[in-house]
Every structure is written in structure tokens, then in C-alpha cells.
Design a protein around this motif. Structure first.
Motif, mmCIF file in Angstrom:
data_model
loop_
_atom_site.group_PDB
_atom_site.id
_atom_site.type_symbol
_atom_site.label_atom_id
_atom_site.label_comp_id
_atom_site.label_asym_id
_atom_site.label_seq_id
_atom_site.Cartn_x
_atom_site.Cartn_y
_atom_site.Cartn_z
ATOM 1 N N LYS A 126 22.592 -3.377 26.739
ATOM 2 C CA LYS A 126 22.543 -3.311 28.198
ATOM 3 C C LYS A 126 22.671 -4.731 28.732
ATOM 4 N N GLU A 172 28.745 3.852 39.669
ATOM 5 C CA GLU A 172 29.798 3.030 39.074
ATOM 6 C C GLU A 172 31.147 3.316 39.731
ATOM 7 N N TYR A 253 30.308 -1.370 36.403
ATOM 8 C CA TYR A 253 29.052 -1.051 35.728
ATOM 9 C C TYR A 253 27.968 -2.061 36.084
ATOM 10 N N SER A 256 26.671 -1.461 39.663
ATOM 11 C CA SER A 256 25.854 -0.258 39.679
ATOM 12 C C SER A 256 24.521 -0.488 38.969
ATOM 13 N N TYR A 257 24.566 -1.104 37.815
ATOM 14 C CA TYR A 257 23.354 -1.339 37.022
ATOM 15 C C TYR A 257 22.336 -2.165 37.797
ATOM 16 N N GLN A 260 20.515 -0.396 40.844
ATOM 17 C CA GLN A 260 19.484 0.617 40.596
ATOM 18 C C GLN A 260 18.082 0.020 40.718
#
Length: 311
Positions: A126, A172, A253, A256-257, A260
Motif C-alpha cells: 500500500k 478511483e 489510486y 482516492s487512497y 479516504q
């Protein structure tokens, strides 16, 4: 569009590079056009600031559309009196960081497969996130100052994402809607501080350790941010040379990551990691010294130049 912040005649402003050697001052041109009759009578100036791009970015698509219309009109009628005094020679300007003080500056470690390989490490599962303080931001041709507390200052060329609107819980698939464009970041790092402190903030955030620039290139001019050559030279010698296709985690990605857990705001910077060739992993290691000249280049963005001085 290639958007630049600059200093000219002791006045800060921003504009658009209309060719390889000239910049159109956007606030000056917009103010003059808004006072004319016809199509420009309803031109909104809410997105304009004389000295910074932050309000421009906060206005989102409205500002980008207005800027594009002004540039298109200039190209069709450059003799319009509204542009008098607003067309400036690039070589006569002092370029500034595209965003003066990002609210957040979030960076990724170990995000290039070839950079992980040079360290003998497996790619992370990650994104590895860390922050740089905005007080470390400098612009093109500014000096990177070697702090007295470090003897191992290193370079890292990176593609940086500039956020264009508030992003929270972004998917995403919609992430690009929140991207204004891209610039270059040199993630200058004090390796001895980074590795001895147990966390990276001090080693990554010393004053002058975040050169940004030379331009903010809007996303429409960068169709694929994962197909760009990325390189860095030190005193004319190539030290890093790769492609953004080596990114482990791609821009959508990443946006978006982060969103969150962390709200992203217009003007925030996400620096997406560096390719191999950094000084600390060379044999013998190469660290920055006074007098060094650095050129960080990303295809379609430009070249960010800085020099190194002692404190």
C-alpha cells in the motif's frame, strides 16, 4: 496550459505561457477585458488574485475555462489594447513556485518499481505516505540551502499532482476530476536525519527542501501521467533517468487512497515518488555540496533548476 507564478517589477502575479518565450499576465488581462464591451462584460473576476494561484485553483473549472478563453482570444487578436503591458518576456521574469504555500504536501516513498529494486526491497503493498512542511517550498532557480544539522543531503526528482478541488471519499474512477494539473517536485532529503529520527518529517522538511516548478501544467496537456520520461542531472551528469510508467501506485489510486482518510483541498500537492539513482544508494554515495547545480526534468512539464549553497 502552462501556468506560471512570477515576479516582475517588484509585483507578483501569474499567467499562462503562450509560447516558449512569452507569458500572458492573466489578472492584468482579465481586469482590462472585463471593462470592455461585448463578450467580456460578464467576465467574473472572483477567481482572480494579483499574486497567487490559490484562489484561481479554488475556483476550479470556472477559472480554467475563463483562462483558456482569454488565451484563445489573445492568440486570435494579440493587438487588442487589453493585452497592452500584459505580454511579458519569460526570460525577464523571476519564476516562483506554482503554489506558494500548499495547505498539505503529501509524498510517497518507494513508489517506483525500479527504485525499490535498486534497494533490494519488495514493492510495498500500500502507499507509503509522509508529509513535507509547506515552509520548505521554494521556486525555480532558488537556492537549496544545506542545513548545518545534516551532512547527507540528497536529491529526488518527482512528478507532483496539484489538486484542483476539495476531495473526500473520492473513488478511483473519478479521481482525475479532482486534479488541476501537474508540476515537478525535487524531494530534497537529509538522509542522516531521515534515517536516524525514526520518522521522516525533519529530514524531508528542512527549509528549501521542496523546490516546485517551473510550471503548473493543466491535466488536459498531460493525457497520461504514467507515460512520461523523468530524469535529473547533477552538474550536467545524469543521475536519475526513468519513466513514470514505473510507478507502483498510479495517480487515480493515490488520490482516492489519500482521500479516504485525509481531505484534499485546492492547491494541495501530492508528490508521487522518485525513480532510481538517488545519491544515498550510489557506490560511493553522492550527496549535495555547495555550488552544485540540479536540473529535474519531467516530460511535458519542463525542467526545474536549482543550485546548492551552504547555510
Amino acid at each position: 496550459m502552462r501556468i506560471v507564478r512570477f515576479l516582475a517589477n517588484n509585483r507578483q502575479s501569474f499567467g499562462v505561457l503562450v509560447n516558449e518565450s512569452e507569458v500572458l499576465d492573466l489578472p492584468l488581462s482579465a481586469y482590462k477585458l472585463s471593462g470592455s464591451s461585448g463578450r467580456w462584460e460578464t467576465l467574473s473576476l472572483n477567481w482572480l488574485s494579483d499574486s497567487d494561484t490559490l484562489r484561481f485553483l479554488q475556483a476550479g473549472d470556472e477559472a480554467l475555462k475563463a483562462a483558456a478563453e482569454i488565451v484563445d482570444y489573445f492568440r486570435s487578436d494579440p493587438q487588442d489594447s487589453a493585452f497592452e503591458g500584459g505580454l511579458l518576456r519569460l526570460g525577464e521574469l523571476k519564476l516562483l513556485a506554482p503554489v506558494a504555500r500548499p495547505g498539505s504536501m503529501i509524498c510517497l516513498g518507494l513508489n517506483y518499481a525500479d527504485h525499490a529494486a535498486e534497494q533490494g526491497l519488495a514493492p510495498p503493498e500500500k502507499p507509503l505516505l509522509f508529509a513535507k512542511l509547506s515552509t520548505s517550498v521554494i521556486g525555480p532557480d532558488d537556492a537549496i540551502v544545506l542545513p548545518k544539522v545534516s551532512e547527507q543531503v540528497d536529491y529526488e526528482v518527482e512528478l507532483a499532482v496539484v489538486i484542483g478541488k476539495r476531495a473526500k471519499f473520492v473513488s478511483e474512477s473519478e479521481a482525475y476530476d479532482y486534479v488541476a494539473g501537474y508540476t515537478i517536485c525535487n524531494d530534497v532529503s537529509a538522509r542522516d536525519l531521515q534515517f536516524s529520527d525514526g520518522q521522516w518529517m525533519r529530514g524531508k522538511s528542512c527549509d528549501t527542501f521542496a523546490p516546485l516548478g517551473p510550471y503548473l501544467v493543466t491535466k488536459d496537456d498531460v493525457p497520461d501521467p504514467h507515460a512520461l520520461r523523468i530524469s535529473l542531472t547533477l552538474n550536467g551528469e545524469t543521475m536519475q533517468d526513468s519513466t513514470t510508467g514505473q510507478m507502483i501506485f498510479k495517480v487515480p489510486y493515490i488520490v482516492s487512497y489519500i482521500s479516504q482518510a485525509i481531505t484534499l483541498e485546492p492547491g494541495d500537492i501530492i508528490s508521487t515518488g522518485t525513480p532510481p539513482g538517488v545519491g544515498v544508494f550510489r557506490k560511493p554515495p553522492v550527496f549535495l555540496k555547495p555550488g552544485d547545480k540540479i536540473e529535474a526534468t519531467v516530460e511535458r512539464i519542463g525542467t526545474l533548476r536549482n543550485h546548492v549553497v551552504a547555510v
